[in-house]
Design an enzyme around this catalytic site. Sequence first.
Site, short mmCIF file in Angstrom:
data_model
loop_
_atom_site.label_atom_id
_atom_site.label_comp_id
_atom_site.label_asym_id
_atom_site.label_seq_id
_atom_site.Cartn_x
_atom_site.Cartn_y
_atom_site.Cartn_z
N GLU A 91 0.79 -1.23 0.00
CA GLU A 91 0.00 0.00 0.00
C GLU A 91 0.83 1.29 0.00
O GLU A 91 0.43 2.27 -0.61
CB GLU A 91 -0.92 0.02 1.24
CG GLU A 91 -2.05 -0.98 1.20
CD GLU A 91 -3.12 -0.59 0.20
OE1 GLU A 91 -3.12 0.56 -0.26
OE2 GLU A 91 -3.95 -1.45 -0.13
N SER A 352 -27.81 -30.74 51.23
CA SER A 352 -26.91 -31.13 52.33
C SER A 352 -25.56 -30.43 52.30
O SER A 352 -24.66 -30.81 53.05
CB SER A 352 -26.69 -32.65 52.28
OG SER A 352 -27.89 -33.35 52.45
#
Length: 703
Positions: A91, A352
């Site tokens: 680019e 429990s």
Amino acid sequence: MNPLRDRGLLHPVALGGALCVVVIGFGLFALDRADKAFPPPLEAASQMSREVLDRDGRLLRAYTASNGVWRLPVRLDEVDPDYIKMLLAYEDRRFRSHHGVDPVALVRAAFQFVSNGGRIVSGGSTISMQLARLIEPRSQRSLTSKLRQMARALQLERRLSKDQILSLYLTLAPYGGNLEGVRAASLAWFGREPKKLSLSQAALLVALPQSPESRRPDRRHDEARMARDRVLGRMRDAGLIPASEIARASAAAVPSRRLGMPDLAAHLADLAIRTHPQTDTVRLTVDGAIQGRLEHLASETAARLGPKQSLAMVLADGRTGELLASVGSPGHLDAARSGAIDMTRAVRSPGSTLKPFIYGLAFEDAIVAAETLIDDTPADFAGYRPRNFDLDYMGEISIRQALQFSLNVPAVRLLEAVGPQRLLARLRRGGIKLQLPPGGAPGLAIGLGGAGVSLRDLVQLYTAFVNDGVALQLGDGTEIEPVSHFEHPVIQAQAGWRVADILSGVEAPQGAPRIPIAYKTGTSYGYRDAWAIGFDGRYVLGVWVGRPDASPVPGLSGIATAAPLLFEAFVRTGLDRVDFPPAPYGLIEPSRGELPFALRKYKAGDETATASAGGALPPRIVYPPQGARVALGSGGSGRMMPLVIKLQGGVAPYRLIANGLPMPKPTRRRVLNWNPDSAGASTLTVMDAEGRAASVSVFIDTN
């Protein structure tokens, strides 16, 4: 003669030079004022996706920005350097040397445009110009818009460093659909962060921003592949990458579908976002790798459960209190299982799972030892008749076996001795307040699940067993205020070690991995909730299974449903097992034959007393009575008045044990005075010369 002319000040060349300097200076001044008056709209780049990260900075979950796009911030050191080199080579080769506009690239692009009959062969835009277009998009492409981009690029170069410009470009560049930035693109197309990319992946990410919609891999797969190959071909022609590597990269497959963004710890992440509305990035204590493995296990398990059933898991470091994983449901988008509900925080009956704390208090009070015998037979506690889970009874059994088999009647016998109020007070030391039925007073039923608590709270309580009896408040990173630490232990260290030692001897459920952990299961009344809480020498893991609407599930139980999941989850965490600590210094675990007479068989205070060999009845506390609430004034001294304790029976001398701590000297008197340190629930035990004991639980109040 003109003196000025003689000095050369009015010479035409000098006048022209001076005029040029003035014009240039005025122009630069005007450009500077215009630059300050019309700065580039960088605020448009500040709208980011909000992120929730794990303890190591890895992305757990992200949220779209306000405009509906995925835009994740990125630093250059978070991106594969080979990809950045490829991007700049393709680019903007002179990115590091130009000042926003590259004249050489512009001339080359213009020449190629003319020589190819008006067809664009390569663009002349720099990375800075492309960034200008991204922060100030325009619908039409024209010479005016191009000149504006160039001006904005120059402005950007004045304000930002090259790395800042490149980082912003990598954050805002489009990659198809609502994907912006290289992080969002890499996650969506490859399912990975861009820290390390293959050559094929890097080339595709270079190609996509040029025409993101026409090259979308999920919709225009062939176009995406050809665009990638063009980038690879440019790298080959430039001699930057060997032809052999280019060939391998060209043969690699291009993704044909878009992946979802990371979506771990959804319930916890949503909470973090709500509690920190002004923060774009929130870091949790969660370990992303462990979280992912447990969520995968939750999904696997949900497929085997019945319809509408859910599950939850919580993993904590018991030494630090940090939450390492939290699975609120098998899937937060699963409406059939009410997946949006975070079941780690839902208040349910614990079954429990509170029994270990009852036994811990009994050990503290020295009313039982691990090998003390206790009756598991039908019993009536003022109209309350607990039954065992399997509706059977085992008769005379040791305390160790009673806890390992999770028998209900022995647990209620001990809770009656230590007192429900005292149990609640101890749980509050761990930051937990049980939710009692509306208008209900704490009774013996709380020992078997007759109260409400969340999975997260249970895991917090169980950190006491790996932290010398002190529970640690769990922290996960969502808190606004710093996490506090509890000063007082839930149970004393020696009692906690005894409980952990007993639970470590519970056999693993059938078919489960054999790993050295201690664990306790629980099943709530009506088969509505199945629990399993386990721990090693450091980590605590809790599991809940049931329906979010609290409907019964026939066959649901802690041992058959939750416990196998607990063991498998412990294995899936990948954590190395931490050994249990050795017994505290001075702790002795005698066999049954070595126990004092009073500890060989547990008898409640209301059971028929038998005389000793010498004819004397065992000691009995006649005042204060069991469960009494005693108000003690200060008498003007600032300290509470002593509590008078009256005895009957027994053989002198007597020793008083208050809340597990023996008084320093024995006495032959049957009237004892005890000075409480503070108000609250207390257990008083008196032991006579023959080792026989009697206990009552009282609540000390102040006027």
